[in-house]
Scaffold this motif. Structure first.
Motif, PDB file in Angstrom:
ATOM      1  N   ASP A  29      38.696  33.814  32.568  1.00 20.87           N
ATOM      2  CA  ASP A  29      39.788  32.160  32.407  1.00 20.87           C
ATOM      3  C   ASP A  29      38.206  31.971  33.079  1.00 20.87           C
ATOM      4  OD1 ASP A  29      41.413  30.697  34.032  1.00 20.87           O
ATOM      5  OD2 ASP A  29      42.360  32.811  35.417  1.00 20.87           O
ATOM      6  N   SER A  31      39.434  28.871  33.960  1.00 18.00           N
ATOM      7  CA  SER A  31      39.860  28.060  35.607  1.00 18.00           C
ATOM      8  C   SER A  31      38.728  28.249  36.962  1.00 18.00           C
ATOM      9  CB  SER A  31      41.099  28.491  36.397  1.00 18.00           C
ATOM     10  OG  SER A  31      41.020  29.754  36.357  1.00 18.00           O
ATOM     11  N   TYR A  32      38.030  29.542  36.705  1.00 13.76           N
ATOM     12  CA  TYR A  32      37.397  30.268  38.178  1.00 13.76           C
ATOM     13  C   TYR A  32      36.184  29.222  37.997  1.00 13.76           C
ATOM     14  CZ  TYR A  32      39.049  34.346  39.068  1.00 13.76           C
ATOM     15  OH  TYR A  32      39.854  34.823  40.345  1.00 13.76           O
ATOM     16  N   GLU A  33      35.899  28.229  36.898  1.00 13.07           N
ATOM     17  CA  GLU A  33      34.307  27.121  36.758  1.00 13.07           C
ATOM     18  C   GLU A  33      34.508  26.722  38.002  1.00 13.07           C
ATOM     19  OE1 GLU A  33      32.041  24.885  34.406  1.00 13.07           O
ATOM     20  OE2 GLU A  33      33.599  25.925  33.128  1.00 13.07           O
ATOM     21  N   LYS A  34      36.050  26.121  38.704  1.00  9.53           N
ATOM     22  CA  LYS A  34      36.625  25.132  39.418  1.00  9.53           C
ATOM     23  C   LYS A  34      36.084  26.078  40.657  1.00  9.53           C
ATOM     24  CE  LYS A  34      38.673  22.375  36.717  1.00  9.53           C
ATOM     25  NZ  LYS A  34      39.764  21.821  35.824  1.00  9.53           N
ATOM     26  N   LYS A  35      36.829  27.125  40.877  1.00  5.41           N
ATOM     27  CA  LYS A  35      37.073  28.322  41.885  1.00  5.41           C
ATOM     28  C   LYS A  35      35.033  28.801  42.617  1.00  5.41           C
ATOM     29  CE  LYS A  35      40.853  29.817  40.582  1.00  5.41           C
ATOM     30  NZ  LYS A  35      41.906  31.280  40.058  1.00  5.41           N
ATOM     31  N   HIS A  42      31.942  31.340  30.957  1.00  6.55           N
ATOM     32  CA  HIS A  42      33.197  31.664  30.659  1.00  6.55           C
ATOM     33  C   HIS A  42      32.612  32.531  28.853  1.00  6.55           C
ATOM     34  CE1 HIS A  42      37.294  29.903  27.924  1.00  6.55           C
ATOM     35  NE2 HIS A  42      36.959  31.225  28.747  1.00  6.55           N
ATOM     36  N   GLU A 133      34.102  33.711  45.219  1.00  9.13           N
ATOM     37  CA  GLU A 133      35.155  31.972  45.703  1.00  9.13           C
ATOM     38  C   GLU A 133      33.761  31.461  47.349  1.00  9.13           C
ATOM     39  OE1 GLU A 133      38.996  31.989  46.389  1.00  9.13           O
ATOM     40  OE2 GLU A 133      39.472  32.698  44.350  1.00  9.13           O
TER      41      GLU A 133
END
Length: 181
Positions: A29, A31-35, A42, A133
């Protein structure tokens, strides 16, 4: 007394013992790069971990669509592994000290509690997400991996965190322990 733990060997399916850097987070996913506050990988259908010690890419995570000379015979296609939905790279044998010590070790989601892995560290999805996180590369995150016997022997000397009693039980003992009503 000294505790000489056996060193991990390639293909032994054991988790390495020692203190290691946590160097990256990976996920299917993006989107985990931002989390997270860690280098991010990726995981795509072309992402592989190279397990062939003869390869110049040994113990590396690569995207095969960017490699011209695929010189390996053993790899793991990360996108095909359900447990690699989200994970953390443990820098065991990285940079490569000795190819016989094995390749990458990961922290990833478990299949079930007390189900063994082939050398990785496995957690519940909820705990893994919290750790991902929380990690911050600026704080140089590390993990200490030791056998339970070593933990028991040094809990006071090293001021180690005391684990709940149930954690000291073998899986079959844990499942058979008396329960409160």
């Amino acid at each position: 007394s000294t505790h000489e733990e056996p060193r991990k060997q390639i293909g032994d399916s054991k988790t390495p013992v020692g203190m290691f850097w946590l160097s990256a987070v990976f996920s299917k996913d993006p989107s985990y790069e931002k989390k997270c506050k860690m280098p991010f990988i990726h995981v795509k259908p072309t992402t592989e971990v190279i397990h062939d010690p003869r390869s110049i890419y040994y113990n590396q995570i690569v995207n095969t669509d960017q490699i011209v000379n695929k010189d390996w015979n053993a790899s793991e296609k990360m996108h095909e592994v359900d447990a690699y939905e989200l994970g953390i790279v443990i820098d065991h044998n990285s940079p490569v000290e000795d190819p016989n010590l094995g390749a990458f070790t990961f922290i990833h989601e478990w299949k079930a509690p007390h189900k063994p892995t082939t050398g990785s560290v496995a957690l519940s999805a909820e705990n893994l997400k919290q750790i991902v996180e929380w990690l911050d590369i600026e704080k140089r995150p590390t993990i200490v991996i030791m056998p339970l016997k070593t933990h028991r022997d040094y809990i006071l000397t090293w001021s180690l965190h005391r684990m709940p009693f149930e954690e000291y039980l073998a899986p079959e003992e844990f499942l058979q322990r008396p329960r409160r009503k």
